[in-house]
Design an enzyme around this catalytic site. Structure first.
Site, PDB file in Angstrom:
ATOM      1  N   GLU A 358      -9.683   8.120  -3.645  1.00  0.00           N
ATOM      2  CA  GLU A 358     -10.128   9.490  -3.329  1.00  0.00           C
ATOM      3  C   GLU A 358      -9.388  10.544  -4.148  1.00  0.00           C
ATOM      4  OE1 GLU A 358     -10.974  10.469   0.770  1.00  0.00           O
ATOM      5  OE2 GLU A 358     -10.997   8.341   1.285  1.00  0.00           O
ATOM      6  N   GLU A 362      -2.570  11.682 -10.399  1.00  0.00           N
ATOM      7  CA  GLU A 362      -2.715  12.404 -11.663  1.00  0.00           C
ATOM      8  C   GLU A 362      -3.851  13.423 -11.594  1.00  0.00           C
ATOM      9  OE1 GLU A 362      -0.613   8.628 -12.259  1.00  0.00           O
ATOM     10  OE2 GLU A 362      -2.481   9.172 -11.246  1.00  0.00           O
TER      11      GLU A 362
END
Length: 378
Positions: A358, A362
């Site tokens: 989800e 990053e």
């Protein structure tokens, strides 16, 4: 995990919900490793549905789910059972696009069944060649009368082995996000098959799915599928951080209990200054995550502003810090911490995926930074 019940972000109904979820957890205390994950998930969905808890994760008369309720429930479930949290969360994510974008007929057909636990839902966006790069999915959909036919593959699909209904995203037009549409697929369609069961470090019913002319019903408008996908993920993003908070809180409890009884010299491990410093850092990280989650969930429920940055911060901090907290708990347990069957060993496996799914960490950093830069340029 009780001190935040008095925070101003919550209402009396949330405090009442806390007691309900705790009652369910006490009646379904399950820390075991499951040999049959599919059967265990089906049983958990049924039990959560019977308790009325799954109604929290689907729309009620066109009112979208209350994120504070979702976050609290996930935190409590995760502190007891990673699989229970998974079962609860996937009912919401799998049906979330229908809650947000479904027609009255689609909502009437699917949402009551998902809320009761009769129907198991799945969210199918990821493909073998596209993870975070969701704008470039390759699965195709072509119009066929009043329906659509889907061809291609999806990978790492939670509930992929047991889903009765799936929200699926496929390409209906030009390359990039503007050419994607969302669809509802029945799990028993003869063109849908499990190409591979994917075994991960924390056992869940994950699969690579093959679509061969699968019949599908358009969800929302054609070519708005990327918006459907992103808004659905954004609705539940904060709750991923809440699940991480639950895992971390349980790890701290386990660490305190172990350190308080583990003999070390003339005292216990808890008497050692290094242990005390570690416990202090763990508790501080957990409280910081709690505050970020509470703020982001409250903002989302109030609907007064774009809360993408707050949601991204909540997920990023909670999942990254939970990994550190759980690692510290494992370290404190020594050899027992890496022994199968120990709770901290289970938590160590459960937490890792939350930094990826989800929206990987990053990606969350990109969301935060771009929002900051956009604000600066205005």
């Amino acid at each position: 995990m009780t001190d935040w019940l008095d925070w101003p972000f919550l209402e009396d109904r949330h405090r009442e919900l806390y007691a309900r979820v705790c009652d369910w957890c006490d009646s379904n205390d399950d820390d075991s490793h499951h040999d049959d994950v599919d059967a265990a998930c089906r049983a958990l969905v049924a039990s959560l549905g019977q308790a009325g808890l799954l109604r929290l994760s689907v729309a009620d008369r066109d009112k979208i789910p209350d994120v504070r309720s979702l976050a609290m429930t996930r935190a409590l479930l995760a502190s007891r059972s990673g699989l229970a949290d998974f079962a609860f969360a996937m009912q919401g994510l799998g049906s979330g696009a229908i809650s947000l974008f479904g027609s009255p007929e689609q909502k009437a057909e699917w949402l009551p069944r998902v809320a009761s636990g009769e129907t198991i839902a799945a969210y199918a966006l990821t493909e073998p060649e596209t993870g975070s790069d969701a704008a470039n999915i390759a699965m195709t959909a072509r119009a066929d009368g009043d329906e659509w036919a889907l061809n291609g593959e999806k990978s790492y699909i939670s509930n992929g082995t047991i889903a009765d209904v799936l929200t699926v995203f496929a390409r209906t037009g030009e390359p990039g996000p503007k050419g994607i549409s969302a669809f509802i697929v029945r799990g028993d369609d003869r063109g849908l098959s499990v190409a591979e069961r994917i075994e991960v470090i924390a056992p869940h019913p994950l699969a690579r799915l093959k679509f061969n002319g699968v019949r599908a019903e358009l969800l929302g408008s054609e070519s708005e599928g990327f918006k459907v996908a992103m808004q659905t993920l954004n609705l539940f993003r904060v709750t991923v951080g809440a699940a991480a908070l639950g895992f971390a809180s349980r790890a701290l409890q386990e660490a305190i209990a172990f350190a308080s009884t583990r003999k070390l010299g003339n005292g216990t491990l808890a008497d050692h200054p290094v242990t005390q410093a570690n416990l202090a850092d763990m508790a501080t990280a957990i409280d910081a995550s709690s505050l970020l989650i509470a703020r982001a969930a409250w903002q989302q429920d109030m609907g007064k502003q774009d809360n993408r940055r707050a949601a991204a911060m909540a997920k990023l901090h909670a999942t990254e810090e939970a990994q550190k907290v759980i690692d510290a708990a494992v370290q404190m347990h020594g050899g027992l911490g890496v022994t199968k069957g120990a709770k901290v060993e289970e938590l160590y496996r459960e937490i890792r995926a939350l930094r990826i799914y989800e929206g990987a960490s990053e990606v969350q950093r990109q969301i935060i930074a771009r929002d900051l830069l956009k604000e600066h340029r205005q």
